[in-house]
Scaffold this motif. Sequence first.
Motif, PDB file in Angstrom:
ATOM      1  N   PRO A  16       0.821  -1.217   0.000  1.00  0.00           N
ATOM      2  CA  PRO A  16       0.000   0.000   0.000  1.00  0.00           C
ATOM      3  C   PRO A  16       0.855   1.267   0.000  1.00  0.00           C
ATOM      4  N   ILE A  17       1.724   1.363  -0.999  1.00  0.00           N
ATOM      5  CA  ILE A  17       2.657   2.480  -1.112  1.00  0.00           C
ATOM      6  C   ILE A  17       2.540   3.091  -2.503  1.00  0.00           C
ATOM      7  N   ILE A  18       2.200   4.368  -2.532  1.00  0.00           N
ATOM      8  CA  ILE A  18       2.001   5.083  -3.791  1.00  0.00           C
ATOM      9  C   ILE A  18       3.068   6.160  -3.912  1.00  0.00           C
ATOM     10  N   GLN A  19       3.756   6.184  -5.035  1.00  0.00           N
ATOM     11  CA  GLN A  19       4.704   7.260  -5.319  1.00  0.00           C
ATOM     12  C   GLN A  19       3.892   8.443  -5.845  1.00  0.00           C
ATOM     13  N   ALA A  20       4.027   9.591  -5.200  1.00  0.00           N
ATOM     14  CA  ALA A  20       3.219  10.763  -5.556  1.00  0.00           C
ATOM     15  C   ALA A  20       3.486  11.228  -6.984  1.00  0.00           C
ATOM     16  N   GLY A  21       2.449  11.741  -7.619  1.00  0.00           N
ATOM     17  CA  GLY A  21       2.567  12.262  -8.979  1.00  0.00           C
ATOM     18  C   GLY A  21       3.080  13.687  -8.988  1.00  0.00           C
ATOM     19  N   GLN A 210     -16.795   7.263   3.622  1.00  0.00           N
ATOM     20  CA  GLN A 210     -16.866   5.814   3.453  1.00  0.00           C
ATOM     21  C   GLN A 210     -15.801   5.287   2.487  1.00  0.00           C
ATOM     22  N   ILE A 211     -15.317   6.154   1.603  1.00  0.00           N
ATOM     23  CA  ILE A 211     -14.304   5.710   0.642  1.00  0.00           C
ATOM     24  C   ILE A 211     -12.951   5.559   1.350  1.00  0.00           C
ATOM     25  N   PRO A 212     -12.084   4.676   0.851  1.00  0.00           N
ATOM     26  CA  PRO A 212     -10.774   4.478   1.484  1.00  0.00           C
ATOM     27  C   PRO A 212      -9.937   5.749   1.494  1.00  0.00           C
ATOM     28  N   VAL A 213      -9.192   5.932   2.571  1.00  0.00           N
ATOM     29  CA  VAL A 213      -8.332   7.094   2.760  1.00  0.00           C
ATOM     30  C   VAL A 213      -6.873   6.692   2.569  1.00  0.00           C
ATOM     31  N   ILE A 214      -6.128   7.532   1.879  1.00  0.00           N
ATOM     32  CA  ILE A 214      -4.689   7.358   1.676  1.00  0.00           C
ATOM     33  C   ILE A 214      -3.999   8.519   2.375  1.00  0.00           C
ATOM     34  N   ALA A 215      -3.004   8.216   3.205  1.00  0.00           N
ATOM     35  CA  ALA A 215      -2.309   9.252   3.982  1.00  0.00           C
ATOM     36  C   ALA A 215      -1.104   9.791   3.223  1.00  0.00           C
ATOM     37  N   ALA A 216      -0.906  11.107   3.299  1.00  0.00           N
ATOM     38  CA  ALA A 216       0.252  11.745   2.664  1.00  0.00           C
ATOM     39  C   ALA A 216       0.729  12.910   3.521  1.00  0.00           C
ATOM     40  N   GLY A 217       2.027  13.174   3.454  1.00  0.00           N
ATOM     41  CA  GLY A 217       2.583  14.302   4.182  1.00  0.00           C
ATOM     42  C   GLY A 217       3.566  13.882   5.245  1.00  0.00           C
ATOM     43  N   LEU A 226       3.388   2.453   8.883  1.00  0.00           N
ATOM     44  CA  LEU A 226       2.632   1.796   9.951  1.00  0.00           C
ATOM     45  C   LEU A 226       1.793   2.779  10.749  1.00  0.00           C
ATOM     46  N   ALA A 227       2.330   3.968  11.003  1.00  0.00           N
ATOM     47  CA  ALA A 227       1.576   4.986  11.733  1.00  0.00           C
ATOM     48  C   ALA A 227       0.311   5.356  10.966  1.00  0.00           C
ATOM     49  N   ALA A 228       0.444   5.535   9.651  1.00  0.00           N
ATOM     50  CA  ALA A 228      -0.704   5.896   8.823  1.00  0.00           C
ATOM     51  C   ALA A 228      -1.761   4.797   8.815  1.00  0.00           C
ATOM     52  N   LEU A 229      -1.306   3.546   8.686  1.00  0.00           N
ATOM     53  CA  LEU A 229      -2.242   2.427   8.684  1.00  0.00           C
ATOM     54  C   LEU A 229      -2.946   2.303  10.034  1.00  0.00           C
ATOM     55  N   THR A 230      -2.217   2.569  11.108  1.00  0.00           N
ATOM     56  CA  THR A 230      -2.806   2.525  12.450  1.00  0.00           C
ATOM     57  C   THR A 230      -3.890   3.582  12.611  1.00  0.00           C
ATOM     58  N   LEU A 231      -3.690   4.729  11.963  1.00  0.00           N
ATOM     59  CA  LEU A 231      -4.661   5.827  12.043  1.00  0.00           C
ATOM     60  C   LEU A 231      -5.904   5.571  11.192  1.00  0.00           C
ATOM     61  N   GLN A 234      -5.618   3.300   4.428  1.00  0.00           N
ATOM     62  CA  GLN A 234      -5.390   1.984   3.821  1.00  0.00           C
ATOM     63  C   GLN A 234      -4.157   1.960   2.920  1.00  0.00           C
ATOM     64  N   ALA A 235      -3.533   3.122   2.749  1.00  0.00           N
ATOM     65  CA  ALA A 235      -2.303   3.214   1.959  1.00  0.00           C
ATOM     66  C   ALA A 235      -1.653   4.550   2.271  1.00  0.00           C
ATOM     67  N   VAL A 236      -0.415   4.703   1.805  1.00  0.00           N
ATOM     68  CA  VAL A 236       0.275   5.986   1.949  1.00  0.00           C
ATOM     69  C   VAL A 236       0.705   6.470   0.570  1.00  0.00           C
ATOM     70  N   GLN A 237       0.830   7.780   0.455  1.00  0.00           N
ATOM     71  CA  GLN A 237       1.400   8.380  -0.753  1.00  0.00           C
ATOM     72  C   GLN A 237       2.652   9.134  -0.324  1.00  0.00           C
ATOM     73  N   MET A 238       3.778   8.844  -0.986  1.00  0.00           N
ATOM     74  CA  MET A 238       5.062   9.416  -0.606  1.00  0.00           C
ATOM     75  C   MET A 238       5.664  10.190  -1.771  1.00  0.00           C
ATOM     76  N   GLY A 239       6.051  11.431  -1.512  1.00  0.00           N
ATOM     77  CA  GLY A 239       6.635  12.261  -2.557  1.00  0.00           C
ATOM     78  C   GLY A 239       8.112  12.498  -2.351  1.00  0.00           C
TER      79      GLY A 239
END
Length: 355
Positions: A16-21, A210-217, A226-231, A234-239
């Motif tokens: 669940p890791i997204i490289q930011a656009g 209700q839609i899945p949330v992706i954490a970024a920042g 792990l911190a983001a998933l705990t919060l 369902q995934a993170v976006q990393m730039g």
Amino acid sequence: MWNKNDVTKKLGITYPIIQAGMAGGTTTPELIAAVSNAGGLGTLGAGYMQAEDMREAIKKIKALTDQPFGVNLFIPETSEVSADKIKKANELLRPYREELHVAEPEVKQASSANFDKQVEVIIEEKIAICSFTFGVPSKENIQRLKEENIVVMGTATTVREAMINEKYGVDLVVMQGSEAGGHRGTFSGSFGDSMIGTMSLVPQAVDHVQIPVIAAGGIMDGRGVLAALTLGAQAVQMGTAFVTAIESGAKTQHIDAILQSTEDQTVVTSVFSGKPARGIQNAFIRDIKPYEEELPDYPIMNTLTAGIRSEAAKQNRPEWIHLWSGQSPRLSARRNAADLLSHIVFQVETILSNR
């Protein structure tokens, strides 16, 4: 398993890791393919690209990976063309242009024509995921994309913006905390009111959409994932973590600045583009900041400084280019994107196994 959820299934990825656009050349086909091949989601930052240039980049990515990848587009923005503000900005920028031998650019009224063509290319090229920043696409465009089985991802910096994304039919929403580098996706309300940290923003959004949330920042490693998933994300976006990757197209001065900076050296400024963005403090920011309120809005100011930024990079003048970075530069490293992804996965699994 920590890596099996609705988002990984929907995006067709292993982790669940997204490289930011990130627009502006950082997201090379090589970077995107490397991330996707390693089990994450690579994303082409196409915000500033012409539609046909975007198509060529997509074809190059397809030649490098058979895995899903995304394309990020900017919702078109218009701003008042104030002759007085443009004149003031040009006066401030004249010394930089003279020293760099850069001509004063022509300012044109923004148009949505290229954006419409970009959406057509997304559909024609059968892109798996299309994400949007600086607003929400029309319901008609969202419906068209979803009819082609394209996952639609939005960006929000407040719970209210997340709810707007959901109302319009977006499949997933990236909650972008104030720690994020570069421009954030604020589109409803003032930028100042949206300066909410990731740790505070994510669980509140999870509780209200209700839609899945992706954490970024500010997320740079397995601990952040792990911190983001705990919060509840369902995934993170990393730039920023990927700006310093070997495959990144970021300018050398930009990469070096991130690797050498600390958490107290980033500031939020609009002097480069007319839109607030987080980057590493330098001389240009210090010199122009006193006039910030008098400058044209985005995208006009972005046009006025484009030649300066480009030529300053060529002449190795990092004090005059934008050095976008999130608040965690100490956690950056110079390594291959696949190695970065595998290191993050190793960190997550090590932490979980020690619990």
